[in-house]
Design a protein around this motif. Structure first.
Motif, PDB file in Angstrom:
ATOM      1  N   PHE A   1       1.113  -1.356  -0.163  1.00 62.60           N
ATOM      2  CA  PHE A   1       0.258  -0.058  -0.013  1.00 62.60           C
ATOM      3  C   PHE A   1       0.894   1.386   0.213  1.00 62.60           C
ATOM      4  CE2 PHE A   1      -2.105   3.709   2.474  1.00 62.60           C
ATOM      5  CZ  PHE A   1      -3.659   2.996   1.654  1.00 62.60           C
ATOM      6  N   LEU A   2       1.835   1.352   1.130  1.00 64.01           N
ATOM      7  CA  LEU A   2       3.150   2.409   0.432  1.00 64.01           C
ATOM      8  C   LEU A   2       3.596   2.674  -0.378  1.00 64.01           C
ATOM      9  CD1 LEU A   2       4.411   2.512   4.172  1.00 64.01           C
ATOM     10  CD2 LEU A   2       2.114   4.231   3.479  1.00 64.01           C
ATOM     11  N   GLN A   3       4.035   1.926  -1.088  1.00 69.85           N
ATOM     12  CA  GLN A   3       4.834   1.520  -2.509  1.00 69.85           C
ATOM     13  C   GLN A   3       3.888   2.206  -3.023  1.00 69.85           C
ATOM     14  OE1 GLN A   3       5.867  -1.761  -2.664  1.00 69.85           O
ATOM     15  NE2 GLN A   3       8.560  -1.949  -2.460  1.00 69.85           N
ATOM     16  N   ARG A   4       2.354   2.178  -3.190  1.00 66.42           N
ATOM     17  CA  ARG A   4       1.564   2.387  -3.810  1.00 66.42           C
ATOM     18  C   ARG A   4       1.367   4.464  -4.303  1.00 66.42           C
ATOM     19  NH1 ARG A   4      -1.260  -1.267  -7.355  1.00 66.42           N
ATOM     20  NH2 ARG A   4      -0.548  -3.162  -7.007  1.00 66.42           N
ATOM     21  N   VAL A   5       1.429   4.104  -2.651  1.00 66.95           N
ATOM     22  CA  VAL A   5       0.879   5.618  -2.268  1.00 66.95           C
ATOM     23  C   VAL A   5       2.217   6.872  -2.588  1.00 66.95           C
ATOM     24  CG1 VAL A   5       1.117   7.178  -0.020  1.00 66.95           C
ATOM     25  CG2 VAL A   5      -0.433   4.846  -0.081  1.00 66.95           C
ATOM     26  N   ILE A   6       3.306   5.831  -2.605  1.00 64.39           N
ATOM     27  CA  ILE A   6       4.586   7.123  -2.900  1.00 64.39           C
ATOM     28  C   ILE A   6       4.373   7.304  -4.201  1.00 64.39           C
ATOM     29  CG2 ILE A   6       6.844   7.131  -3.497  1.00 64.39           C
ATOM     30  CD1 ILE A   6       7.064   5.689  -0.276  1.00 64.39           C
TER      31      ILE A   6
ATOM     32  N   SER B   1      -7.114  -0.054   4.823  1.00 67.11           N
ATOM     33  CA  SER B   1      -7.278   0.273   6.070  1.00 67.11           C
ATOM     34  C   SER B   1      -7.461   1.555   6.759  1.00 67.11           C
ATOM     35  CB  SER B   1      -6.823  -1.155   6.851  1.00 67.11           C
ATOM     36  OG  SER B   1      -5.417  -0.799   7.199  1.00 67.11           O
ATOM     37  N   ASP B   2      -7.531   1.528   7.974  1.00 62.19           N
ATOM     38  CA  ASP B   2      -6.881   2.663   8.974  1.00 62.19           C
ATOM     39  C   ASP B   2      -5.954   2.620   9.566  1.00 62.19           C
ATOM     40  OD1 ASP B   2     -10.042   3.299   9.208  1.00 62.19           O
ATOM     41  OD2 ASP B   2     -10.379   2.728  11.190  1.00 62.19           O
ATOM     42  N   THR B   3      -5.271   1.153   9.413  1.00 61.61           N
ATOM     43  CA  THR B   3      -4.085   1.433   9.201  1.00 61.61           C
ATOM     44  C   THR B   3      -3.291   1.711   8.419  1.00 61.61           C
ATOM     45  OG1 THR B   3      -4.080  -0.260  10.926  1.00 61.61           O
ATOM     46  CG2 THR B   3      -1.934  -0.265  10.123  1.00 61.61           C
TER      47      THR B   3
ATOM     48  N   ALA C   1      -0.954   5.381   8.315  1.00 63.11           N
ATOM     49  CA  ALA C   1       0.541   4.939   7.473  1.00 63.11           C
ATOM     50  C   ALA C   1       0.846   6.350   6.602  1.00 63.11           C
ATOM     51  CB  ALA C   1       0.555   3.992   6.896  1.00 63.11           C
ATOM     52  N   ALA C   2      -0.035   6.506   6.294  1.00 64.81           N
ATOM     53  CA  ALA C   2       0.179   7.364   4.876  1.00 64.81           C
ATOM     54  C   ALA C   2       0.838   8.773   5.180  1.00 64.81           C
ATOM     55  CB  ALA C   2      -0.736   7.347   3.813  1.00 64.81           C
TER      56      ALA C   2
END
Length: 529
Positions: A20-25, A42-44, A48-49
């Motif tokens: 998820f974080l790689q996609r956000v970046i 998710s909320d988590t 993190a984002a």
């Protein structure tokens, strides 16, 4: 061609298991909307984002690729592969309409202090041969470059190059983007390759839609990446986006297993902090601990006791007029504000009816005396109340007499009667300051006295007894102040990534402490003897 699709799709770079974080970046680097991705998370994931950007993801610009991206991430989390994908994406999305016939075609530069480290990115580009859709764009390649066809028909070269002094390896042509590899580890001085100089050459040559990417794991608490993080993290704009992703296991849980994480944490806390948590930390051979210096920075506010005559001392570091600064810091020993034991009370919010907690302090005993915490330190603290400098063009416009006159006026308005300095130009400076009715004393710096002074400052930092005014340059110089062990077994101290003039004022004052200026706020510091 969007970066997320190119990075994750089977027809692109094939990272189908992207987190998820790689996609956000990827999306933030593209300046693409995050709403649908956040909605699926998710909320988590959403929390993190927010940590990645230091603010709500909604604050990140979606007006297209940010001009500059400082991308601070842990190691072994797919940065290099994503940068290779980014280079390919920009080769297709930059606006080349300004390029005139006959001009050198634009170049996307993969820049490092050495070509062998940038060569990792070049290796990732070989995936182009394995993907038909990407292979159709290929028009040429060499050992250190690959050339793709832009939708306009213009060839765009992606080339790994070594940085040069002055940034001249980036000059003389349009830039389709520059990716600075391991940028936080670049030293920033005028003696070797400078990230700042390369950045200056880049920004004026970027085509519309092109970017400057400064990627790598945090390292030294100094230089451009550190300053950008300190000034812009949590404040994204279309011009500057600072990303601080981590911890490593949220980006690459396959590699960063709990066992591997625990092993690194146990064997090298410094590696764990910088390479897994993506946090700045003390560089090797740092004279002062990073956490101690950061904790010392305080919003001191108005300090009435400082203005009592004879309380403060002005420590100066005169300029040699060789490009350094003429710096000064006002310091004084003073007792900190009372730190009583807090009493936690609860009450009902009259508007909502919710139970709220608040602190009722100070706490007093039956006789009315304040009850302090068990860990209350009754000793005075050394306050660095204010810090300043003449440098650059400002220094070239004034004389030493002008500087001394200005400092003298400041001293008299703040009740300061004494000035301390190193031995540089001490004879003439003593005459000038005494003309303004100020005591003056110079301390000769030797290896032994400097080592003792740094040790004194280190002890005060470690004990939490040195408080610094919120001055970014002073903090940065202290964090980058380092040492090396000479062949004779003696320590040599100096700023490692630039000038250390502001830090030197504190070291001069530590000479005064070691000479007998005691840790008591009622001691008048006379230097006229």
């Amino acid at each position: 061609m969007d970066l997320e699709t190119l990075f994750t799709s089977r027809t692109g770079f094939g990272v189908e298991s992207a987190t998820f974080l790689q996609r956000v970046i990827c999306r933030a680097t593209d300046g693409a909307p995050l709403d649908d991705l956040l909605a699926r998370g998710s909320d988590t994931d959403r929390a993190a984002a927010a940590r990645v950007f230091g603010c709500a993801p909604a604050a990140v610009s979606t007006a297209g690729p940010p001009l500059e991206v400082v991308d601070l991430e842990p190691v072994r989390c797919g940065k290099s592969l994503r940068y290779a994908a980014l280079a390919v994406a920009r080769s297709q999305t930059i606006d080349v309409s300004i390029v005139k016939p006959g001009e050198e075609p634009p170049r996307i530069s993969l820049l490092s202090t050495a070509t062998d480290t940038a060569g990792t990115l070049r290796g990732h580009l070989n995936v182009i041969h394995e993907r038909p859709a990407l292979r159709s764009l290929l028009v040429g390649e060499t050992a250190d470059s690959i050339t793709l066809q832009h939708p306009s028909g213009l060839p765009i070269e992606i080339k790994t190059i070594a940085a040069q002094r002055g940034g001249y390896s980036l000059a003389a042509r349009w830039s389709g983007s520059v990716i600075f590899d391991e940028a936080p580890g670049w030293h920033s001085t005028d003696k070797i390759v400078s990230l700042e100089e390369s950045r200056e050459q880049t920004l004026g040559r970027l085509l519309t839609g092109a970017q400057a990417i400064y990627g790598g794991s945090p390292w030294q608490p100094a230089g451009f990446c550190f300053d950008a993080w300190r000034g812009s993290f949590g404040k994204p704009t279309a011009d500057m986006l600072v990303i601080q992703a981590g911890p490593a296991w949220e980006l690459n849980p396959v590699y960063w297993t709990p066992e591997r994480v625990e092993r690194v944490k146990r064997t090298s806390p410094r590696t764990y902090q910088m390479h897994l948590l993506a946090q700045f930390g003390s560089a090797q051979n740092a004279a002062f601990d990073y956490d101690d210096v950061i904790a010392a920075r305080r919003a001191l506010g108005n300090i009435p006791d400082f203005y009592r005559p004879g309380r403060g001392v002005l420590a100066i570091d005169p300029s040699s007029l060789a490009g350094d600064a003429w710096a000064w810091t006002a310091l004084a020993w003073m007792y900190p504000p009372a730190d009583p034991v807090p009493v936690w009370l609860t009450s009902k919010d009259p508007a909502t009816g919710e139970t709220i907690e608040h602190v009722n302090s100070p706490t007093r005993d039956k006789s009315g005396q304040i009850i302090y915490r068990d860990d209350h330190d009754p000793r005075p603290k050394l306050y660095a109340v204010e810090c300043g400098a003449w440098e650059g063009a400002d220094l070239r416009r004034v004389s030493v007499d002008d500087i001394v006159s200005s400092l003298a006026r400041w001293c008299h308005s703040h009740g300061i009667t004494s000035v301390v300095s190193d031995q540089r130009e001490s004879a003439s400076l003593e005459s000038l300051f005494r003309r303004h009715r100020l005591n003056f004393k110079a301390y000769a710096w030797t290896n032994e006295s400097k080592d003792a002074a740094v040790t004194t400052l280190r002890r005060l930092f470690k004990e939490g007894r040195l408080w610094l005014c919120p001055n970014d340059r002073l903090q940065s110089e202290l964090l980058s102040y380092g040492y090396r062990l000479g062949a004779n077994g003696k320590f040599f101290y100096a700023g490692r990534f630039g000038h250390d003039d502001r830090a030197a004022t504190l070291i001069t004052f530590a000479h005064a402490i070691n000479d007998g200026f005691g840790e008591y706020p009622n001691v008048r510091f006379e230097t006229s003897r």
